[in-house]
Design a protein around this motif. Structure first.
Motif: not given
Length: 192
Positions: A116-141
């Protein structure tokens, strides 16, 4: 009339995979494999009902076992099922936060691992990218539309930086993907 059937069928099939995912979450039984199977069946059904012809080129060039950030153009609601069906491994999307507010569907996406990414809130968007980073680390594209949204004109828009920052931060390569023709399927089925 046919486009109404396809639209209602799409809603019904989305609910049909969302509800069991929410129930699995309550029971503590959500698995990546179970979600993958549901998503692939859903994608194939939606594309078949919309009579979308699929041609995938160069998939054999994917490095076996490597995790990617997929980036593609985004012109239609059919892009998501097309990517889920066509990509041979687990794939989750970076998705706008508004969709997570839809009853049943939103919680199911969250439980299935969509980001989930909040495109209107840059700090929440950065959190979403951290979540995406953890998905990638677990092998999820992870798929992200580099434009940040679907194109209404069909023209490629300016790219946002989030996907590229994700690639730098995670060390995961970007897999560029080109999607052609899904906007014609939307025109036939009245999706927007």
């Amino acid at each position: 009339m046919a486009s109404l059937f396809v639209s209602l069928s799409g809603v019904a099939h989305t609910l049909a995979i969302s509800l069991p995912t929410v129930i699995d979450a309550v029971r503590g039984r959500v698995t990546v494999e179970r979600c993958d199977a549901r998503l692939r069946g859903w994608a194939t059904t939606l594309l078949d009902h919309a009579e979308v012809t699929r041609v995938v080129k160069n998939a054999e060039q994917l490095a076996t076992g490597e995790t990617f950030i997929l980036m593609s153009n985004h012109k239609s609601l059919y892009d998501v099922p097309l990517l889920i069906e066509s990509f041979p491994r687990t794939l989750r999307m970076v998705t706008k936060s508004e969709l997570f507010r839809v009853p049943i569907w939103g919680p199911a996406m969250r439980e299935a691992g969509f980001i989930e990414i909040d495109r209107k809130n840059s700090s929440r968007a950065r959190v979403a990218l951290e979540v995406a980073k953890s998905r990638l680390a677990s092998g999820i594209n992870v798929w992200i539309a580099p434009e940040g949204t679907r194109s209404r004109s069909g023209e490629l828009g300016a790219f946002k930086t989030g996907g590229f920052r994700l690639a730098q931060a995670s060390g995961v390569r970007i897999l560029p993907v080109a999607i052609r023709g899904t906007e014609r399927s939307c025109a036939r089925t009245a999706c927007s």
